[in-house]
Design a protein around this motif. Structure first.
Motif, PDB file in Angstrom:
ATOM      1  N   THR A  78      45.636 -19.959   8.661  1.00  0.00           N
ATOM      2  CA  THR A  78      45.943 -19.849   9.902  1.00  0.00           C
ATOM      3  C   THR A  78      47.201 -20.503  10.216  1.00  0.00           C
ATOM      4  OG1 THR A  78      45.268 -20.283  12.216  1.00  0.00           O
ATOM      5  CG2 THR A  78      44.408 -21.900  10.313  1.00  0.00           C
ATOM      6  N   ASN A  79      47.923 -20.399  11.191  1.00  0.00           N
ATOM      7  CA  ASN A  79      49.116 -21.354  11.387  1.00  0.00           C
ATOM      8  C   ASN A  79      48.884 -22.562  12.416  1.00  0.00           C
ATOM      9  OD1 ASN A  79      48.989 -20.104  13.787  1.00  0.00           O
ATOM     10  ND2 ASN A  79      50.741 -19.013  14.121  1.00  0.00           N
ATOM     11  N   LYS A  80      47.804 -22.743  12.668  1.00  0.00           N
ATOM     12  CA  LYS A  80      47.287 -23.864  13.524  1.00  0.00           C
ATOM     13  C   LYS A  80      46.182 -24.628  13.145  1.00  0.00           C
ATOM     14  CE  LYS A  80      48.835 -21.880  17.990  1.00  0.00           C
ATOM     15  NZ  LYS A  80      48.696 -21.436  19.393  1.00  0.00           N
ATOM     16  N   ILE A  81      46.281 -25.939  13.021  1.00  0.00           N
ATOM     17  CA  ILE A  81      45.225 -26.780  12.532  1.00  0.00           C
ATOM     18  C   ILE A  81      44.896 -27.868  13.811  1.00  0.00           C
ATOM     19  CG2 ILE A  81      44.405 -28.609  10.805  1.00  0.00           C
ATOM     20  CD1 ILE A  81      45.976 -27.573   8.810  1.00  0.00           C
ATOM     21  N   ALA A  82      43.618 -28.126  13.859  1.00  0.00           N
ATOM     22  CA  ALA A  82      43.195 -29.136  14.988  1.00  0.00           C
ATOM     23  C   ALA A  82      42.386 -30.088  14.136  1.00  0.00           C
ATOM     24  CB  ALA A  82      42.160 -28.498  15.907  1.00  0.00           C
ATOM     25  N   ILE A  83      42.551 -31.398  14.320  1.00  0.00           N
ATOM     26  CA  ILE A  83      42.240 -32.490  13.579  1.00  0.00           C
ATOM     27  C   ILE A  83      41.030 -32.990  14.467  1.00  0.00           C
ATOM     28  CG2 ILE A  83      42.347 -35.004  12.564  1.00  0.00           C
ATOM     29  CD1 ILE A  83      45.341 -34.166  11.837  1.00  0.00           C
ATOM     30  N   VAL A  84      39.997 -32.882  14.192  1.00  0.00           N
ATOM     31  CA  VAL A  84      38.887 -33.448  15.137  1.00  0.00           C
ATOM     32  C   VAL A  84      38.106 -34.266  14.341  1.00  0.00           C
ATOM     33  CG1 VAL A  84      36.825 -32.589  16.536  1.00  0.00           C
ATOM     34  CG2 VAL A  84      38.870 -31.223  16.145  1.00  0.00           C
ATOM     35  N   PRO A  85      37.748 -35.437  14.868  1.00  0.00           N
ATOM     36  CA  PRO A  85      36.698 -36.458  14.187  1.00  0.00           C
ATOM     37  C   PRO A  85      35.405 -35.992  13.665  1.00  0.00           C
ATOM     38  CG  PRO A  85      37.956 -37.434  15.770  1.00  0.00           C
ATOM     39  CD  PRO A  85      38.065 -36.001  16.129  1.00  0.00           C
ATOM     40  N   VAL A  86      34.679 -36.165  12.860  1.00  0.00           N
ATOM     41  CA  VAL A  86      33.613 -35.901  12.480  1.00  0.00           C
ATOM     42  C   VAL A  86      32.414 -36.464  13.465  1.00  0.00           C
ATOM     43  CG1 VAL A  86      31.659 -35.520  10.793  1.00  0.00           C
ATOM     44  CG2 VAL A  86      34.001 -35.440  10.127  1.00  0.00           C
ATOM     45  N   THR A  87      32.653 -37.757  13.747  1.00  0.00           N
ATOM     46  CA  THR A  87      31.655 -38.304  14.769  1.00  0.00           C
ATOM     47  C   THR A  87      32.104 -38.331  15.876  1.00  0.00           C
ATOM     48  OG1 THR A  87      31.392 -40.146  12.781  1.00  0.00           O
ATOM     49  CG2 THR A  87      30.450 -40.468  15.064  1.00  0.00           C
ATOM     50  N   ILE A  88      31.344 -37.863  16.917  1.00  0.00           N
ATOM     51  CA  ILE A  88      31.894 -37.875  18.265  1.00  0.00           C
ATOM     52  C   ILE A  88      31.698 -39.002  19.087  1.00  0.00           C
ATOM     53  CG2 ILE A  88      31.234 -36.487  20.556  1.00  0.00           C
ATOM     54  CD1 ILE A  88      29.928 -34.416  19.109  1.00  0.00           C
ATOM     55  N   GLY A  89      32.730 -39.613  19.767  1.00  0.00           N
ATOM     56  CA  GLY A  89      32.909 -40.664  20.364  1.00  0.00           C
ATOM     57  C   GLY A  89      34.020 -40.721  21.441  1.00  0.00           C
ATOM     58  N   LYS A  90      34.164 -42.035  21.931  1.00  0.00           N
ATOM     59  CA  LYS A  90      35.298 -41.884  22.888  1.00  0.00           C
ATOM     60  C   LYS A  90      36.391 -42.760  22.142  1.00  0.00           C
ATOM     61  CE  LYS A  90      32.579 -41.324  26.990  1.00  0.00           C
ATOM     62  NZ  LYS A  90      31.997 -42.281  28.310  1.00  0.00           N
ATOM     63  N   ASN A  91      37.728 -42.520  22.719  1.00  0.00           N
ATOM     64  CA  ASN A  91      38.631 -43.463  22.456  1.00  0.00           C
ATOM     65  C   ASN A  91      39.149 -43.250  20.892  1.00  0.00           C
ATOM     66  OD1 ASN A  91      38.938 -44.320  25.043  1.00  0.00           O
ATOM     67  ND2 ASN A  91      37.462 -46.077  24.657  1.00  0.00           N
ATOM     68  N   PHE A  92      38.923 -42.241  20.406  1.00  0.00           N
ATOM     69  CA  PHE A  92      39.288 -42.124  18.927  1.00  0.00           C
ATOM     70  C   PHE A  92      40.995 -42.050  18.931  1.00  0.00           C
ATOM     71  CE2 PHE A  92      34.953 -41.068  18.025  1.00  0.00           C
ATOM     72  CZ  PHE A  92      34.950 -41.664  16.702  1.00  0.00           C
ATOM     73  N   ARG A  93      41.538 -42.472  17.963  1.00  0.00           N
ATOM     74  CA  ARG A  93      42.850 -42.386  17.567  1.00  0.00           C
ATOM     75  C   ARG A  93      43.187 -41.837  16.552  1.00  0.00           C
ATOM     76  NH1 ARG A  93      45.681 -41.797  22.113  1.00  0.00           N
ATOM     77  NH2 ARG A  93      47.617 -42.288  20.991  1.00  0.00           N
ATOM     78  N   ILE A  94      43.995 -40.782  16.274  1.00  0.00           N
ATOM     79  CA  ILE A  94      44.492 -40.152  14.905  1.00  0.00           C
ATOM     80  C   ILE A  94      45.770 -40.332  14.550  1.00  0.00           C
ATOM     81  CG2 ILE A  94      44.351 -38.118  13.359  1.00  0.00           C
ATOM     82  CD1 ILE A  94      42.190 -37.042  15.588  1.00  0.00           C
ATOM     83  N   LYS A  95      46.049 -40.956  13.435  1.00  0.00           N
ATOM     84  CA  LYS A  95      47.462 -41.047  12.949  1.00  0.00           C
ATOM     85  C   LYS A  95      47.697 -40.286  11.943  1.00  0.00           C
ATOM     86  CE  LYS A  95      48.167 -44.516   9.902  1.00  0.00           C
ATOM     87  NZ  LYS A  95      48.277 -46.065   9.561  1.00  0.00           N
ATOM     88  N   TYR A  96      48.871 -39.562  11.985  1.00  0.00           N
ATOM     89  CA  TYR A  96      49.132 -38.266  10.903  1.00  0.00           C
ATOM     90  C   TYR A  96      50.634 -38.468  10.722  1.00  0.00           C
ATOM     91  CZ  TYR A  96      50.460 -35.593  15.038  1.00  0.00           C
ATOM     92  OH  TYR A  96      51.244 -35.005  16.058  1.00  0.00           O
ATOM     93  N   ARG A  97      50.878 -37.839   9.501  1.00  0.00           N
ATOM     94  CA  ARG A  97      52.293 -37.357   9.389  1.00  0.00           C
ATOM     95  C   ARG A  97      52.380 -36.095   8.200  1.00  0.00           C
ATOM     96  NH1 ARG A  97      54.837 -41.950   5.274  1.00  0.00           N
ATOM     97  NH2 ARG A  97      53.263 -41.686   3.531  1.00  0.00           N
ATOM     98  N   ILE A  98      53.425 -35.458   8.511  1.00  0.00           N
ATOM     99  CA  ILE A  98      53.725 -34.436   7.653  1.00  0.00           C
ATOM    100  C   ILE A  98      54.885 -34.342   6.599  1.00  0.00           C
ATOM    101  CG2 ILE A  98      53.960 -31.833   7.691  1.00  0.00           C
ATOM    102  CD1 ILE A  98      52.742 -31.666  10.663  1.00  0.00           C
ATOM    103  N   ASN A  99      54.592 -33.967   5.404  1.00  0.00           N
ATOM    104  CA  ASN A  99      55.307 -34.325   4.303  1.00  0.00           C
ATOM    105  C   ASN A  99      56.116 -35.368   4.273  1.00  0.00           C
ATOM    106  OD1 ASN A  99      54.797 -31.435   3.455  1.00  0.00           O
ATOM    107  ND2 ASN A  99      56.544 -30.599   4.486  1.00  0.00           N
ATOM    108  N   GLY A 100      55.572 -36.588   4.616  1.00  0.00           N
ATOM    109  CA  GLY A 100      56.132 -37.872   4.520  1.00  0.00           C
ATOM    110  C   GLY A 100      57.123 -38.309   5.575  1.00  0.00           C
TER     111      GLY A 100
END
Length: 307
Positions: free
Chosen positions: A139-161
């Protein structure tokens, strides 16, 4: 008594039908049995009237290795063979051979194939020529979703360095074909982070490309190509991504509806000409291992009438 497995090598010398005055003998099959072991001293041959081995008694024959003249009594349509080694150790029976078809090549009927289904998992492994596997995104879309449900999660990510980015629910698009390395890490409201997650995968949304050529170049005149019926047609396909799965084809003879799809192989061209004696259309489409299908190409073949 121990059974043992062996390879039965035989060479077809001749398959003929001969009439005899004796009504018990109707035909004769000649062939050779060549043992692949030095301790094989004999062969047992059983003649059967039907394929139901539980409801009849076979006609048995013993023969030494080498050329064999097997006389087939009337009514016996099948036979099988097994080797006998020293100390009367017997091997496994072969399959049942049909006396009328023995020595003849039997062409299996070609079966139509279903439309190739696209992969549904997010990441699928595709084997490489070296025996390893590469993961491909389906698929051309990916959603990053935490396994544990909670509030105020922040996700840090990068692609190809690339530069790090932060988001609470990133939606990532991968529309261009190529190789990707996705790194991400989830941090909760207490500042606790899980380990760095790394995905390495490829994207392939481009269908393969098929092409055709004749073994001998066609003759061109006024924009029309002329070929001989005996000139073999060869079909090829290339793919820059996951690789070729199949090349499919179907035909429409004399304006009739198209047939179902079949897999192109070395005998397809001869089959097409044998099954369609008039003008016909040939449609070809290549499919890669992710299910990306080429837009079908059509070719019109017109047969010239000889005066």
């Amino acid at each position: 008594m121990n059974d043992w497995c062996y390879q039965l090598k035989y060479f077809y010398l001749l398959c003929i039908v001969i009439g005899f005055s004796n009504p018990l003998v109707s035909k004769q099959i000649q062939f050779s049995l060549v043992p692949d072991r030095d301790d094989i001293i004999q062969y047992e041959i059983e003649l059967w009237k039907t394929e139901n081995l539980e409801q009849e008694i076979p006609f048995r024959v013993l023969s030494n290795p080498g050329p064999i003249n097997l006389f087939i009594p009337d009514g016996y349509e099948y036979f099988r063979i097994r080797a006998v080694a020293k100390r009367k150790v017997r091997g496994y029976w072969t399959e049942l051979y049909q006396t009328g078809q023995f020595g003849k090549s039997v062409k299996t009927k070609e079966k139509p194939i279903a439309k190739v289904q696209a992969k549904t998992d997010v990441l699928v492994p595709i084997p490489t020529r070296e025996g390893a596997s590469e993961f491909y995104l389906t698929t051309n879309k990916i959603a990053i979703v935490p396994v544990t449900i909670g509030k105020n999660f922040r996700i840090k990510y990068r692609i190809n360095g690339g530069p790090w980015q932060k988001d609470s629910s990133p939606q990532l698009n991968f529309e261009k074909d190529g190789s990707y390395r996705l790194e991400y890490q989830v941090t909760n409201e207490l500042g606790v982070s899980d380990g760095m997650q790394v995905w390495e995968f490829k994207v392939d949304t481009t269908p393969p490309e098929s092409s055709i050529r004749f073994l001998n170049p066609p003759f061109f005149q006024r924009g029309t190509s002329f070929i001989s019926p005996k000139n073999p047609l060869q079909v090829f396909a290339t793919d820059t991504g996951s690789g070729i799965n199949t090349i499919r084809y179907r035909t429409s003879c004399k304006g009739a509806p198209f047939t179902e799809y079949y897999v192109w192989n070395d005998s397809s061209w001869a089959d097409i000409q044998r099954n369609c004696l008039d003008n016909f259309r040939l449609e070809i489409s290549a499919v890669d291992r992710l299910g990306n299908e080429e837009i079908p190409k059509q070719i019109l073949f017109q047969k010239m009438k000889q005066d």
